[in-house]
Enzyme design. Sequence first.
Site, PDB file in Angstrom:
ATOM      1  N   SER A 116     -12.832  12.534  16.606  1.00 25.13           N
ATOM      2  CA  SER A 116     -11.551  13.208  16.795  1.00 25.13           C
ATOM      3  C   SER A 116     -10.725  12.522  17.881  1.00 25.13           C
ATOM      4  CB  SER A 116     -11.781  14.695  17.102  1.00 25.13           C
ATOM      5  OG  SER A 116     -10.575  15.413  17.072  1.00 25.13           O
ATOM      6  N   ASP A 168      -3.682  12.552  16.010  1.00 26.09           N
ATOM      7  CA  ASP A 168      -4.855  11.973  16.664  1.00 26.09           C
ATOM      8  C   ASP A 168      -5.616  11.068  15.682  1.00 26.09           C
ATOM      9  OD1 ASP A 168      -5.987  13.954  15.052  1.00 26.09           O
ATOM     10  OD2 ASP A 168      -7.433  14.595  16.560  1.00 26.09           O
ATOM     11  N   ASP A 183      -8.266  11.053  13.801  1.00 24.85           N
ATOM     12  CA  ASP A 183      -8.680  11.513  12.474  1.00 24.85           C
ATOM     13  C   ASP A 183      -7.627  12.395  11.820  1.00 24.85           C
ATOM     14  OD1 ASP A 183      -9.236  13.656  14.247  1.00 24.85           O
ATOM     15  OD2 ASP A 183     -10.756  14.463  12.905  1.00 24.85           O
ATOM     16  N   ASP A 239      -6.160  15.283  12.347  1.00 27.12           N
ATOM     17  CA  ASP A 239      -6.217  16.726  12.138  1.00 27.12           C
ATOM     18  C   ASP A 239      -5.456  17.488  13.226  1.00 27.12           C
ATOM     19  OD1 ASP A 239      -8.008  16.378  14.227  1.00 27.12           O
ATOM     20  OD2 ASP A 239      -9.652  17.477  13.283  1.00 27.12           O
TER      21      ASP A 239
END
Length: 560
Positions: A143, A301, A303, A305
Amino acid sequence: MTYENQLALWLDRAGEDPDLIAELREVQHDEKAVSDRFYRHLAFGTGGLRGVLGAGTNRMNIYTVRRATQALADFIQGQGFGDAVAIAYDSRIKGELFAREAARVLAANGITAWLYPRLEPTPALSWAVRYLDCGAGICVTASHNPAQYNGYKVYGPDGCQITPEDADWIASAMDWVDYFDGGLDGLKLADFDEALAAGTIRYIPDECLDAFVDAVLALRPGNDVSKLKLVYTPLNGSGLECVKKLLAKMGVTELTVVPSQEAPDGHFPTCPYPNPEIREAMEEGLRLCGEVKPDLLIGTDPDCDRMGAAVPDGRGGYRLITGNEMGVLLLDYLCRTRIARNTMPPNPVAVTTIVSTDMAAPVAQSYGVELRRTLTGFKYIGEQIGLLEEEGHAERYLFGFEESYGYLSGAHVRDKDAVNAVMLACECAAWYAGQGMTLLDAMNALYERFGFYRNGLLSKAFEGQDGMAAMDALMKSLRTAPPAEIGGWKVSGTTDYLNDGTGLIPSDVLEFRLEDAGKVIVRPSGTEPKLKLYLSVRGSGEEDAAARLERLSKGAEALL
Protein backbone atom coordinates in the site's frame (compact mmCIF):
# COMPACT_ATOMS: atom_id res chain seq x y z
CA MET A 1 16.25 -23.87 16.26
CA THR A 2 18.73 -21.16 17.26
CA TYR A 3 19.17 -17.99 15.23
CA GLU A 4 22.63 -19.25 14.25
CA ASN A 5 21.21 -22.53 12.94
CA GLN A 6 18.50 -20.69 11.01
CA LEU A 7 21.12 -18.40 9.53
CA ALA A 8 23.17 -21.40 8.40
CA LEU A 9 20.08 -23.06 6.94
CA TRP A 10 19.12 -19.99 4.93
CA LEU A 11 22.67 -19.47 3.71
CA ASP A 12 22.58 -23.05 2.46
CA ARG A 13 19.04 -23.15 1.02
CA ALA A 14 17.98 -19.60 0.03
CA GLY A 15 20.14 -19.36 -3.07
CA GLU A 16 17.29 -18.92 -5.56
CA ASP A 17 17.39 -15.21 -4.78
CA PRO A 18 21.06 -14.10 -4.70
CA ASP A 19 20.06 -10.85 -2.98
CA LEU A 20 19.14 -12.80 0.14
CA ILE A 21 22.46 -14.62 0.35
CA ALA A 22 24.37 -11.36 -0.09
CA GLU A 23 22.32 -9.75 2.69
CA LEU A 24 22.84 -12.65 5.10
CA ARG A 25 26.58 -12.67 4.52
CA GLU A 26 26.68 -8.95 5.21
CA VAL A 27 24.93 -9.24 8.59
CA GLN A 28 26.02 -12.72 9.74
CA HIS A 29 28.38 -11.34 12.41
CA ASP A 30 25.83 -8.81 13.72
CA GLU A 31 23.89 -10.67 16.41
CA LYS A 32 21.10 -8.08 16.65
CA ALA A 33 20.62 -7.96 12.87
CA VAL A 34 20.48 -11.75 12.65
CA SER A 35 18.02 -12.09 15.53
CA ASP A 36 15.73 -9.42 14.04
CA ARG A 37 15.50 -11.48 10.84
CA PHE A 38 14.80 -14.78 12.59
CA TYR A 39 13.22 -14.11 15.98
CA ARG A 40 9.74 -14.76 14.62
CA HIS A 41 7.80 -15.77 11.52
CA LEU A 42 6.41 -12.76 9.67
CA ALA A 43 2.89 -12.57 11.10
CA PHE A 44 -0.08 -13.39 8.90
CA GLY A 45 -2.85 -11.07 10.08
CA THR A 46 -6.23 -9.97 8.78
CA GLY A 47 -4.47 -8.00 6.06
CA GLY A 48 -2.20 -10.93 5.13
CA LEU A 49 1.55 -10.34 5.24
CA ARG A 50 3.42 -7.05 5.32
CA GLY A 51 7.03 -6.47 6.22
CA VAL A 52 10.46 -5.25 5.29
CA LEU A 53 12.01 -6.87 2.23
CA GLY A 54 14.95 -9.12 2.94
CA ALA A 55 16.24 -12.47 4.14
CA GLY A 56 14.84 -14.48 7.03
CA THR A 57 11.59 -15.67 8.52
CA ASN A 58 10.68 -12.11 9.62
CA ARG A 59 11.08 -10.58 6.16
CA MET A 60 9.21 -10.46 2.86
CA ASN A 61 10.93 -12.75 0.36
CA ILE A 62 10.05 -15.53 -2.08
CA TYR A 63 10.15 -18.14 0.68
CA THR A 64 7.70 -16.37 3.01
CA VAL A 65 5.44 -15.73 0.00
CA ARG A 66 5.54 -19.38 -1.06
CA ARG A 67 4.82 -20.55 2.47
CA ALA A 68 1.81 -18.24 2.82
CA THR A 69 0.49 -19.29 -0.59
CA GLN A 70 0.74 -22.99 0.24
CA ALA A 71 -1.30 -22.34 3.38
CA LEU A 72 -3.79 -20.34 1.31
CA ALA A 73 -4.06 -23.22 -1.19
CA ASP A 74 -4.74 -25.64 1.68
CA PHE A 75 -7.37 -23.25 3.04
CA ILE A 76 -9.16 -22.81 -0.29
CA GLN A 77 -9.31 -26.52 -0.95
CA GLY A 78 -10.26 -27.32 2.62
CA GLN A 79 -13.14 -24.83 2.53
CA GLY A 80 -14.32 -25.79 -0.96
CA PHE A 81 -13.86 -22.25 -2.25
CA GLY A 82 -13.25 -23.31 -5.85
CA ASP A 83 -10.17 -23.93 -7.90
CA ALA A 84 -9.04 -20.48 -9.08
CA VAL A 85 -7.26 -17.47 -7.54
CA ALA A 86 -6.72 -14.00 -9.04
CA ILE A 87 -3.36 -12.28 -8.47
CA ALA A 88 -2.27 -8.66 -8.88
CA TYR A 89 0.80 -6.65 -7.93
CA ASP A 90 1.83 -3.00 -7.88
CA SER A 91 5.15 -1.22 -8.42
CA ARG A 92 6.79 -2.48 -5.23
CA ILE A 93 10.30 -3.95 -5.37
CA LYS A 94 10.05 -7.66 -6.25
CA GLY A 95 6.29 -7.31 -6.68
CA GLU A 96 6.11 -9.15 -10.00
CA LEU A 97 8.49 -11.84 -8.70
CA PHE A 98 6.33 -12.49 -5.64
CA ALA A 99 3.18 -12.63 -7.78
CA ARG A 100 4.78 -15.21 -10.08
CA GLU A 101 5.96 -17.30 -7.11
CA ALA A 102 2.46 -17.30 -5.65
CA ALA A 103 1.12 -18.44 -9.03
CA ARG A 104 3.67 -21.30 -9.13
CA VAL A 105 2.52 -22.61 -5.75
CA LEU A 106 -1.17 -22.42 -6.66
CA ALA A 107 -0.61 -24.17 -9.98
CA ALA A 108 1.28 -26.98 -8.26
CA ASN A 109 -1.73 -27.47 -5.99
CA GLY A 110 -4.14 -27.84 -8.90
CA ILE A 111 -5.52 -24.31 -8.51
CA THR A 112 -5.71 -22.07 -11.57
CA ALA A 113 -3.76 -18.86 -11.00
CA TRP A 114 -5.15 -15.86 -12.90
CA LEU A 115 -2.35 -13.30 -13.02
CA TYR A 116 -2.59 -9.70 -14.23
CA PRO A 117 0.05 -9.36 -16.98
CA ARG A 118 1.22 -5.99 -15.64
CA LEU A 119 0.84 -4.00 -12.44
CA GLU A 120 -2.74 -3.02 -11.64
CA PRO A 121 -4.66 -1.40 -8.74
CA THR A 122 -5.83 -3.33 -5.71
CA PRO A 123 -9.51 -2.59 -6.48
CA ALA A 124 -8.98 -4.15 -9.93
CA LEU A 125 -7.93 -7.31 -8.07
CA SER A 126 -11.08 -7.23 -5.93
CA TRP A 127 -13.06 -6.88 -9.17
CA ALA A 128 -11.22 -9.76 -10.88
CA VAL A 129 -11.96 -12.19 -8.03
CA ARG A 130 -15.69 -12.02 -8.72
CA TYR A 131 -15.45 -11.38 -12.46
CA LEU A 132 -13.43 -14.59 -12.91
CA ASP A 133 -15.40 -16.52 -10.27
CA CYS A 134 -12.35 -17.16 -8.10
CA GLY A 135 -12.21 -18.65 -4.64
CA ALA A 136 -9.69 -16.06 -3.45
CA GLY A 137 -7.44 -13.22 -4.53
CA ILE A 138 -3.89 -12.14 -3.77
CA CYS A 139 -2.55 -8.61 -4.16
CA VAL A 140 1.19 -8.15 -3.73
CA THR A 141 1.43 -4.67 -2.26
CA ALA A 142 2.51 -2.74 0.81
CA SER A 143 0.00 0.00 0.00
CA HIS A 144 1.51 3.32 1.13
CA ASN A 145 4.40 2.01 3.25
CA PRO A 146 8.01 3.13 2.58
CA ALA A 147 10.01 1.54 -0.25
CA GLN A 148 11.69 -1.09 1.92
CA TYR A 149 8.33 -2.81 2.49
CA ASN A 150 6.24 -5.22 0.47
CA GLY A 151 3.18 -7.20 1.38
CA TYR A 152 0.61 -9.83 0.47
CA LYS A 153 -3.11 -9.12 0.85
CA VAL A 154 -5.59 -11.98 0.65
CA TYR A 155 -9.18 -11.63 -0.55
CA GLY A 156 -12.13 -14.01 -0.21
CA PRO A 157 -14.51 -15.18 -2.96
CA ASP A 158 -16.66 -12.09 -2.32
CA GLY A 159 -13.79 -9.79 -3.32
CA CYS A 160 -13.45 -8.55 0.26
CA GLN A 161 -10.33 -8.93 2.39
CA ILE A 162 -10.53 -12.14 4.36
CA THR A 163 -12.16 -12.27 7.77
CA PRO A 164 -10.11 -12.55 10.99
CA GLU A 165 -11.33 -16.15 11.35
CA ASP A 166 -10.09 -17.09 7.88
CA ALA A 167 -6.80 -15.29 8.51
CA ASP A 168 -6.35 -17.32 11.71
CA TRP A 169 -6.98 -20.53 9.74
CA ILE A 170 -4.33 -19.62 7.17
CA ALA A 171 -1.88 -18.53 9.87
CA SER A 172 -2.31 -21.90 11.60
CA ALA A 173 -1.86 -23.76 8.31
CA MET A 174 1.42 -21.92 7.75
CA ASP A 175 2.84 -23.60 10.86
CA TRP A 176 2.79 -26.90 8.95
CA VAL A 177 4.62 -25.57 5.88
CA ASP A 178 8.40 -25.57 5.66
CA TYR A 179 10.16 -22.69 3.92
CA PHE A 180 12.24 -24.96 1.70
CA ASP A 181 11.17 -28.60 1.76
CA GLY A 182 8.34 -29.90 -0.40
CA GLY A 183 6.94 -33.38 -0.24
CA LEU A 184 3.45 -34.78 -0.12
CA ASP A 185 2.22 -32.55 2.71
CA GLY A 186 4.66 -29.68 2.31
CA LEU A 187 5.32 -26.88 -0.12
CA LYS A 188 4.43 -27.57 -3.75
CA LEU A 189 5.99 -25.58 -6.57
CA ALA A 190 5.41 -25.71 -10.34
CA ASP A 191 7.62 -24.44 -13.13
CA PHE A 192 6.12 -21.11 -14.23
CA ASP A 193 6.52 -21.55 -18.00
CA GLU A 194 5.28 -25.14 -17.92
CA ALA A 195 2.24 -24.15 -15.88
CA LEU A 196 1.55 -21.25 -18.26
CA ALA A 197 1.67 -23.63 -21.23
CA ALA A 198 -0.59 -26.09 -19.41
CA GLY A 199 -3.14 -23.40 -18.54
CA THR A 200 -2.83 -23.71 -14.76
CA ILE A 201 -1.35 -20.22 -14.82
CA ARG A 202 -3.27 -17.78 -17.03
CA TYR A 203 -2.99 -14.07 -17.70
CA ILE A 204 -6.08 -12.04 -16.89
CA PRO A 205 -7.47 -10.68 -20.18
CA ASP A 206 -7.76 -6.96 -20.85
CA GLU A 207 -11.53 -7.32 -21.04
CA CYS A 208 -11.57 -7.90 -17.26
CA LEU A 209 -9.75 -4.62 -16.61
CA ASP A 210 -11.91 -2.75 -19.11
CA ALA A 211 -15.01 -4.12 -17.41
CA PHE A 212 -13.70 -2.83 -14.08
CA VAL A 213 -13.24 0.70 -15.46
CA ASP A 214 -16.70 0.55 -17.06
CA ALA A 215 -18.21 -0.56 -13.74
CA VAL A 216 -16.69 2.50 -12.08
CA LEU A 217 -17.93 4.72 -14.90
CA ALA A 218 -21.45 3.34 -14.48
CA LEU A 219 -21.51 4.83 -10.96
CA ARG A 220 -21.23 8.41 -12.25
CA PRO A 221 -23.85 10.78 -10.91
CA GLY A 222 -23.52 12.30 -14.37
CA ASN A 223 -22.25 15.89 -14.05
CA ASP A 224 -20.17 17.36 -16.88
CA VAL A 225 -16.40 17.39 -16.30
CA SER A 226 -15.26 18.52 -19.74
CA LYS A 227 -14.09 21.92 -18.46
CA LEU A 228 -12.19 20.52 -15.48
CA LYS A 229 -8.45 21.17 -15.39
CA LEU A 230 -6.65 18.37 -13.57
CA VAL A 231 -3.16 17.46 -12.36
CA TYR A 232 -2.69 13.79 -11.44
CA THR A 233 0.10 11.80 -9.81
CA PRO A 234 0.11 8.01 -9.43
CA LEU A 235 3.07 8.37 -7.01
CA ASN A 236 5.13 5.96 -9.16
CA GLY A 237 2.49 3.31 -8.56
CA SER A 238 -0.18 1.29 -10.35
CA GLY A 239 -2.95 3.83 -10.89
CA LEU A 240 -1.91 5.41 -14.19
CA GLU A 241 -3.51 3.00 -16.67
CA CYS A 242 -6.95 2.75 -15.05
CA VAL A 243 -7.16 6.42 -14.06
CA LYS A 244 -6.23 7.65 -17.53
CA LYS A 245 -8.75 5.25 -19.12
CA LEU A 246 -11.45 6.48 -16.76
CA LEU A 247 -10.74 10.19 -17.25
CA ALA A 248 -10.74 9.81 -21.03
CA LYS A 249 -14.14 8.11 -20.92
CA MET A 250 -15.45 10.84 -18.60
CA GLY A 251 -14.40 13.54 -21.05
CA VAL A 252 -11.54 15.13 -19.09
CA THR A 253 -9.25 16.67 -21.71
CA GLU A 254 -7.04 18.99 -19.65
CA LEU A 255 -4.97 16.39 -17.79
CA THR A 256 -1.35 16.86 -16.72
CA VAL A 257 0.46 13.91 -15.13
CA VAL A 258 3.33 14.74 -12.75
CA PRO A 259 6.36 13.67 -14.86
CA SER A 260 8.67 12.60 -12.02
CA GLN A 261 6.00 10.33 -10.51
CA GLU A 262 4.41 8.95 -13.68
CA ALA A 263 6.48 5.80 -14.29
CA PRO A 264 6.21 2.83 -11.90
CA ASP A 265 9.18 2.82 -9.52
CA GLY A 266 9.25 0.85 -6.28
CA HIS A 267 12.06 3.02 -4.92
CA PHE A 268 9.75 6.07 -4.90
CA PRO A 269 12.62 8.51 -5.48
CA THR A 270 10.58 11.69 -4.98
CA CYS A 271 8.44 10.54 -2.06
CA PRO A 272 10.09 8.18 0.44
CA TYR A 273 6.70 7.68 2.11
CA PRO A 274 4.32 7.35 -0.88
CA ASN A 275 1.13 8.16 0.96
CA PRO A 276 -1.22 10.87 -0.36
CA GLU A 277 -2.08 11.61 3.28
CA ILE A 278 1.44 13.01 3.67
CA ARG A 279 2.21 16.44 2.21
CA GLU A 280 5.73 15.35 1.23
CA ALA A 281 4.29 12.79 -1.21
CA MET A 282 2.18 15.48 -2.89
CA GLU A 283 4.91 18.15 -3.10
CA GLU A 284 5.84 17.35 -6.72
CA GLY A 285 2.22 17.74 -7.70
CA LEU A 286 1.81 20.92 -5.68
CA ARG A 287 4.83 22.46 -7.41
CA LEU A 288 3.36 21.59 -10.79
CA CYS A 289 0.07 23.20 -9.74
CA GLY A 290 1.97 26.48 -9.42
CA GLU A 291 2.63 26.30 -13.16
CA VAL A 292 -0.53 24.61 -14.50
CA LYS A 293 -3.09 26.26 -12.17
CA PRO A 294 -5.55 23.32 -12.21
CA ASP A 295 -8.95 23.13 -10.57
CA LEU A 296 -7.87 19.98 -8.77
CA LEU A 297 -4.74 18.00 -7.88
CA ILE A 298 -5.26 14.28 -7.32
CA GLY A 299 -2.80 11.66 -6.09
CA THR A 300 -3.29 7.91 -5.72
CA ASP A 301 -1.07 5.68 -3.60
CA PRO A 302 1.07 2.87 -5.09
CA ASP A 303 -1.71 0.25 -5.18
CA CYS A 304 -4.32 2.87 -6.10
CA ASP A 305 -6.81 2.24 -3.33
CA ARG A 306 -6.31 5.62 -1.56
CA MET A 307 -6.76 9.07 -3.05
CA GLY A 308 -5.56 12.46 -1.86
CA ALA A 309 -6.42 15.87 -3.32
CA ALA A 310 -5.56 19.56 -3.19
CA VAL A 311 -7.63 22.54 -4.36
CA PRO A 312 -7.06 26.28 -4.88
CA ASP A 313 -6.92 28.08 -1.54
CA GLY A 314 -8.11 31.44 -2.88
CA ARG A 315 -4.72 33.06 -2.19
CA GLY A 316 -2.80 31.76 -5.19
CA GLY A 317 -1.78 28.48 -3.61
CA TYR A 318 -3.29 25.04 -3.01
CA ARG A 319 -4.66 23.43 0.12
CA LEU A 320 -4.70 19.71 0.78
CA ILE A 321 -8.10 18.23 1.57
CA THR A 322 -8.03 15.75 4.45
CA GLY A 323 -9.49 12.27 4.18
CA ASN A 324 -12.29 13.18 6.55
CA GLU A 325 -13.10 16.34 4.60
CA MET A 326 -13.18 14.49 1.27
CA GLY A 327 -15.39 11.82 2.78
CA VAL A 328 -17.88 14.44 3.97
CA LEU A 329 -17.72 16.36 0.66
CA LEU A 330 -18.41 13.24 -1.40
CA LEU A 331 -21.15 12.01 0.92
CA ASP A 332 -22.91 15.37 0.70
CA TYR A 333 -22.38 15.56 -3.09
CA LEU A 334 -23.77 12.08 -3.71
CA CYS A 335 -26.79 12.73 -1.51
CA ARG A 336 -27.72 16.08 -3.04
CA THR A 337 -27.10 14.85 -6.60
CA ARG A 338 -29.03 11.62 -6.29
CA ILE A 339 -31.95 13.36 -4.62
CA ALA A 340 -31.98 15.98 -7.37
CA ARG A 341 -31.93 13.26 -10.05
CA ASN A 342 -34.47 11.10 -8.18
CA THR A 343 -32.04 8.19 -7.99
CA MET A 344 -31.70 7.99 -4.20
CA PRO A 345 -32.65 4.46 -3.08
CA PRO A 346 -35.18 3.85 -0.31
CA ASN A 347 -33.55 3.61 3.13
CA PRO A 348 -30.05 4.53 1.91
CA VAL A 349 -27.02 3.45 3.94
CA ALA A 350 -23.62 5.10 4.30
CA VAL A 351 -20.78 3.43 6.17
CA THR A 352 -17.70 4.81 7.89
CA THR A 353 -15.37 3.74 10.69
CA ILE A 354 -15.21 4.48 14.40
CA VAL A 355 -12.08 6.63 13.88
CA SER A 356 -13.52 8.74 11.06
CA THR A 357 -15.00 12.20 11.59
CA ASP A 358 -18.11 12.66 13.72
CA MET A 359 -19.23 15.20 11.11
CA ALA A 360 -20.49 12.35 8.92
CA ALA A 361 -23.42 11.79 11.30
CA PRO A 362 -25.20 15.17 10.95
CA VAL A 363 -24.55 15.23 7.18
CA ALA A 364 -26.08 11.77 6.73
CA GLN A 365 -28.98 12.61 9.02
CA SER A 366 -29.82 15.74 7.06
CA TYR A 367 -30.49 13.61 3.98
CA GLY A 368 -32.26 10.76 5.78
CA VAL A 369 -29.32 8.40 5.30
CA GLU A 370 -28.60 5.67 7.85
CA LEU A 371 -24.95 5.91 8.96
CA ARG A 372 -23.25 2.73 10.11
CA ARG A 373 -19.86 2.65 11.84
CA THR A 374 -17.43 -0.23 11.67
CA LEU A 375 -14.02 -1.09 13.04
CA THR A 376 -11.01 0.38 11.24
CA GLY A 377 -10.29 -1.40 7.98
CA PHE A 378 -12.20 -1.11 4.74
CA LYS A 379 -12.94 -4.83 4.79
CA TYR A 380 -15.56 -4.06 7.43
CA ILE A 381 -17.20 -1.54 5.12
CA GLY A 382 -17.08 -4.19 2.39
CA GLU A 383 -18.71 -6.59 4.85
CA GLN A 384 -21.64 -4.18 5.27
CA ILE A 385 -22.13 -4.15 1.48
CA GLY A 386 -22.17 -7.95 1.53
CA LEU A 387 -24.80 -7.97 4.30
CA LEU A 388 -27.04 -5.62 2.31
CA GLU A 389 -26.54 -7.84 -0.75
CA GLU A 390 -27.55 -10.92 1.26
CA GLU A 391 -30.73 -9.08 2.24
CA GLY A 392 -31.44 -8.49 -1.44
CA HIS A 393 -30.91 -4.73 -1.13
CA ALA A 394 -27.40 -3.95 -2.34
CA GLU A 395 -28.88 -0.81 -3.93
CA ARG A 396 -29.29 0.69 -0.44
CA TYR A 397 -25.52 1.10 -0.18
CA LEU A 398 -24.72 4.68 -1.08
CA PHE A 399 -21.18 5.43 0.03
CA GLY A 400 -18.43 4.35 2.38
CA PHE A 401 -15.29 6.12 3.51
CA GLU A 402 -12.53 6.04 6.09
CA GLU A 403 -10.39 8.88 7.35
CA SER A 404 -7.27 7.33 5.80
CA TYR A 405 -8.29 8.43 2.29
CA GLY A 406 -10.37 5.40 1.30
CA TYR A 407 -13.69 5.82 -0.55
CA LEU A 408 -16.23 3.64 -2.38
CA SER A 409 -19.59 4.55 -3.89
CA GLY A 410 -20.68 1.23 -5.42
CA ALA A 411 -20.93 -2.50 -4.81
CA HIS A 412 -18.69 -3.35 -7.78
CA VAL A 413 -15.76 -4.13 -5.45
CA ARG A 414 -15.40 -4.81 -1.74
CA ASP A 415 -12.41 -2.61 -0.98
CA LYS A 416 -11.61 1.08 -1.13
CA ASP A 417 -11.19 2.18 -4.72
CA ALA A 418 -9.13 5.21 -5.72
CA VAL A 419 -10.26 4.88 -9.35
CA ASN A 420 -13.83 5.30 -8.13
CA ALA A 421 -12.70 8.13 -5.83
CA VAL A 422 -11.02 9.98 -8.72
CA MET A 423 -14.28 9.85 -10.65
CA LEU A 424 -16.26 11.20 -7.69
CA ALA A 425 -13.77 13.95 -6.84
CA CYS A 426 -13.67 15.17 -10.44
CA GLU A 427 -17.45 15.28 -10.70
CA CYS A 428 -17.77 16.98 -7.33
CA ALA A 429 -15.17 19.64 -8.19
CA ALA A 430 -16.73 20.27 -11.61
CA TRP A 431 -20.23 20.57 -10.13
CA TYR A 432 -19.14 23.12 -7.57
CA ALA A 433 -17.16 25.01 -10.22
CA GLY A 434 -20.47 25.38 -12.01
CA GLN A 435 -21.78 27.08 -8.86
CA GLY A 436 -18.75 29.40 -8.83
CA MET A 437 -17.19 27.50 -5.89
CA THR A 438 -14.05 25.48 -5.25
CA LEU A 439 -14.06 22.35 -3.11
CA LEU A 440 -12.58 24.48 -0.32
CA ASP A 441 -15.53 26.87 -0.59
CA ALA A 442 -17.84 23.85 -0.46
CA MET A 443 -16.11 22.45 2.63
CA ASN A 444 -16.30 25.78 4.43
CA ALA A 445 -20.00 25.96 3.64
CA LEU A 446 -20.49 22.52 5.19
CA TYR A 447 -18.57 23.62 8.30
CA GLU A 448 -20.84 26.64 8.62
CA ARG A 449 -23.88 24.40 8.33
CA PHE A 450 -22.91 21.42 10.47
CA GLY A 451 -20.20 22.70 12.81
CA PHE A 452 -16.44 23.10 12.78
CA TYR A 453 -15.08 19.59 13.21
CA ARG A 454 -11.35 18.98 13.30
CA ASN A 455 -9.49 15.69 13.44
CA GLY A 456 -5.87 14.82 14.13
CA LEU A 457 -3.65 11.78 14.14
CA LEU A 458 -0.64 11.04 16.33
CA SER A 459 1.46 7.93 15.98
CA LYS A 460 4.41 6.30 17.66
CA ALA A 461 6.55 3.64 15.94
CA PHE A 462 7.78 0.60 17.87
CA GLU A 463 10.57 -0.91 15.80
CA GLY A 464 12.60 -4.09 16.19
CA GLN A 465 12.28 -7.21 18.28
CA ASP A 466 11.19 -5.38 21.44
CA GLY A 467 8.84 -2.97 19.70
CA MET A 468 5.68 -5.10 19.67
CA ALA A 469 6.13 -5.98 23.36
CA ALA A 470 6.49 -2.29 24.27
CA MET A 471 3.40 -1.38 22.26
CA ASP A 472 1.37 -4.17 23.89
CA ALA A 473 2.54 -3.03 27.33
CA LEU A 474 1.41 0.54 26.66
CA MET A 475 -2.05 -0.63 25.52
CA LYS A 476 -2.34 -2.79 28.63
CA SER A 477 -1.40 0.18 30.82
CA LEU A 478 -4.03 2.42 29.20
CA ARG A 479 -6.61 -0.34 29.60
CA THR A 480 -5.92 -1.12 33.27
CA ALA A 481 -5.25 2.46 34.38
CA PRO A 482 -7.10 4.77 31.96
CA PRO A 483 -6.34 8.50 32.14
CA ALA A 484 -8.64 10.69 34.23
CA GLU A 485 -8.10 13.66 31.92
CA ILE A 486 -6.51 14.43 28.55
CA GLY A 487 -5.42 17.94 27.65
CA GLY A 488 -7.14 19.33 30.73
CA TRP A 489 -10.52 17.83 29.78
CA LYS A 490 -12.05 15.25 32.06
CA VAL A 491 -12.52 11.79 30.56
CA SER A 492 -16.28 11.34 30.79
CA GLY A 493 -16.47 7.85 29.37
CA THR A 494 -14.33 4.99 28.09
CA THR A 495 -15.14 2.26 25.56
CA ASP A 496 -12.94 -0.81 25.35
CA TYR A 497 -13.64 -2.42 21.99
CA LEU A 498 -11.88 -5.55 23.16
CA ASN A 499 -14.11 -6.22 26.15
CA ASP A 500 -17.17 -3.95 26.20
CA GLY A 501 -19.59 -5.79 23.90
CA THR A 502 -19.92 -3.01 21.34
CA GLY A 503 -21.67 -5.24 18.79
CA LEU A 504 -18.49 -5.23 16.70
CA ILE A 505 -15.97 -8.03 16.76
CA PRO A 506 -13.55 -7.62 19.71
CA SER A 507 -10.66 -5.37 18.73
CA ASP A 508 -7.67 -3.90 20.55
CA VAL A 509 -9.05 -0.34 20.55
CA LEU A 510 -9.71 2.15 23.35
CA GLU A 511 -11.96 5.21 23.08
CA PHE A 512 -11.81 8.05 25.62
CA ARG A 513 -14.67 10.57 25.45
CA LEU A 514 -13.96 14.02 26.85
CA GLU A 515 -16.32 16.48 28.53
CA ASP A 516 -17.22 19.33 26.15
CA ALA A 517 -14.31 18.50 23.86
CA GLY A 518 -14.41 15.40 21.69
CA LYS A 519 -12.64 12.09 21.94
CA VAL A 520 -9.36 10.20 21.60
CA ILE A 521 -9.21 6.71 20.11
CA VAL A 522 -6.09 4.59 20.59
CA ARG A 523 -5.33 1.53 18.46
CA PRO A 524 -2.30 -0.40 17.22
CA SER A 525 -1.89 -0.27 13.44
CA GLY A 526 -2.99 -3.42 11.65
CA THR A 527 -0.15 -3.20 9.14
CA GLU A 528 2.82 -1.58 10.90
CA PRO A 529 4.48 -1.72 14.37
CA LYS A 530 2.89 1.59 15.25
CA LEU A 531 0.41 2.92 17.82
CA LYS A 532 -2.12 5.42 16.46
CA LEU A 533 -4.11 8.04 18.36
CA TYR A 534 -7.12 9.53 16.56
CA LEU A 535 -8.25 12.93 17.86
CA SER A 536 -11.65 14.51 17.28
CA VAL A 537 -12.98 17.92 18.35
CA ARG A 538 -15.85 20.26 17.45
CA GLY A 539 -15.52 24.00 17.94
CA SER A 540 -17.75 27.05 17.77
CA GLY A 541 -15.73 28.36 14.83
CA GLU A 542 -12.61 27.64 12.80
CA GLU A 543 -10.18 29.24 15.27
CA ASP A 544 -11.84 27.63 18.27
CA ALA A 545 -11.74 24.17 16.65
CA ALA A 546 -8.07 24.61 15.72
CA ALA A 547 -7.18 25.70 19.25
CA ARG A 548 -9.06 22.77 20.76
CA LEU A 549 -7.28 20.31 18.47
CA GLU A 550 -3.87 21.77 19.37
CA ARG A 551 -4.65 21.50 23.07
CA LEU A 552 -5.91 17.94 22.69
CA SER A 553 -2.84 16.97 20.65
CA LYS A 554 -0.52 18.09 23.43
CA GLY A 555 -2.55 16.18 25.97
CA ALA A 556 -2.64 13.05 23.83
CA GLU A 557 1.12 13.14 23.30
CA ALA A 558 1.50 12.70 27.04
CA LEU A 559 -0.28 9.33 26.78
CA LEU A 560 2.61 8.05 24.65
